[in-house]
Design an enzyme around this catalytic site. Structure first.
Site, short mmCIF file in Angstrom:
data_model
loop_
_atom_site.label_atom_id
_atom_site.label_comp_id
_atom_site.label_asym_id
_atom_site.label_seq_id
_atom_site.Cartn_x
_atom_site.Cartn_y
_atom_site.Cartn_z
CB ALA A 175 -0.94 0.00 1.21
CD GLU A 176 1.81 3.62 3.92
OE1 GLU A 176 1.57 4.50 3.08
OE2 GLU A 176 1.34 3.64 5.07
#
Length: 253
Positions: A175-176
């Site tokens: 996600a990041e």
């Protein structure tokens, strides 16, 4: 449910980058542009709520469930030490029926709600990090680290500390990195080695909504109307933030 797989058996930096692009492409709305930029923007909530990420090693597969409308983690699937598939989930983020659709390998009897919540602070507490500021920063990042943290939950009896550490690293490596090219570039530059995380990584991670909101509401042709400081110096050009994916905030202004 769409599945995106990362093969951790001798992966290349190029394969990893293409894996990250697949995550972005799955969740973005190609017609949405914020602040006169070309940065991918997550699409509005749709019927397909979840995305499945598979990490494959020579010893098997561990999967992660992400929410498509914000890439928050909802669950993970791993075999235990008796080769039984078990799904662990954050009860505020996904229902048992949705979990069955996401991870059909695990029967309802083998679904377990996690005893902590999906925010970083709660996961960090369960990861029992003793060094430095006791946050995820102390664990570092990198492909080798993702593999070792995944193997600690793959075909093993459940150990909460190992599970929480795997989640902290897996969230950041999926996600990041999709949100922030700055973090993706650190992974590819050091590929496949583990590297120390820095304060800028953490500042980015806690500022996604803030940065998305500033680009959405206060940027024109890729330039902010004023200087912004997100915790690592003043920024006027949006491109200097190296964003990979913005939060959905509605129709462009």
């Amino acid at each position: 449910v769409t599945s995106i797989t990362l093969d951790l058996v001798n992966p290349t930096a190029g394969q990893y980058s293409s894996f990250v692009d697949k995550i972005r492409n799955n969740v973005k709305d190609p017609n949405l542009k914020y602040g006169g930029t070309d940065i991918a923007v997550i699409g509005p909530p749709s019927k397909e709520k979840f995305l499945r990420i598979n990490f494959q090693s020579s010893r098997g597969t561990v999967s992660l469930g992400l929410k498509r409308d914000n890439l928050y983690v909802v669950a993970y699937l791993a075999m235990d030490n008796t080769n039984v598939n078990r799904a662990y989930y954050f009860r505020s983020e996904i229902t048992s029926a949705e979990l069955t659709a996401l991870f059909p390998e695990a029967t309802t009897a083998n679904q377990k709600a996690l005893e902590y919540t999906e925010d970083y602070q709660s996961i960090e507490k369960n990861a029992q990090i003793t060094q430095g500021d006791k946050s995820r920063k102390e664990l570092g990042l990198g492909i080798d680290l993702l593999l070792t943290s995944m193997e600690a939950v793959n075909k093993k009896a459940r150990v909460v500390k190992n599970e929480a550490r795997f989640l902290l690293i897996a969230i950041q490596m999926t996600a990041e990195v999709a949100r922030f090219r700055y973090i993706q570039n650190l992974v590819t530059k050091n590929f496949p080695n583990k590297f120390d995380s820095d304060n800028k990584v953490i500042q980015f991670e806690v500022s996604w909504r803030k940065i998305s909101t500033a680009i959405y509401g206060d940027a024109k042709n890729g330039v902010f109307n004023k200087d912004y400081d997100f915790g690592f110096g003043k920024v006027r050009q949006v491109k200097d933030l190296q964003m990979g994916l913005l939060m959905y905030l509605g129709k462009p202004k």
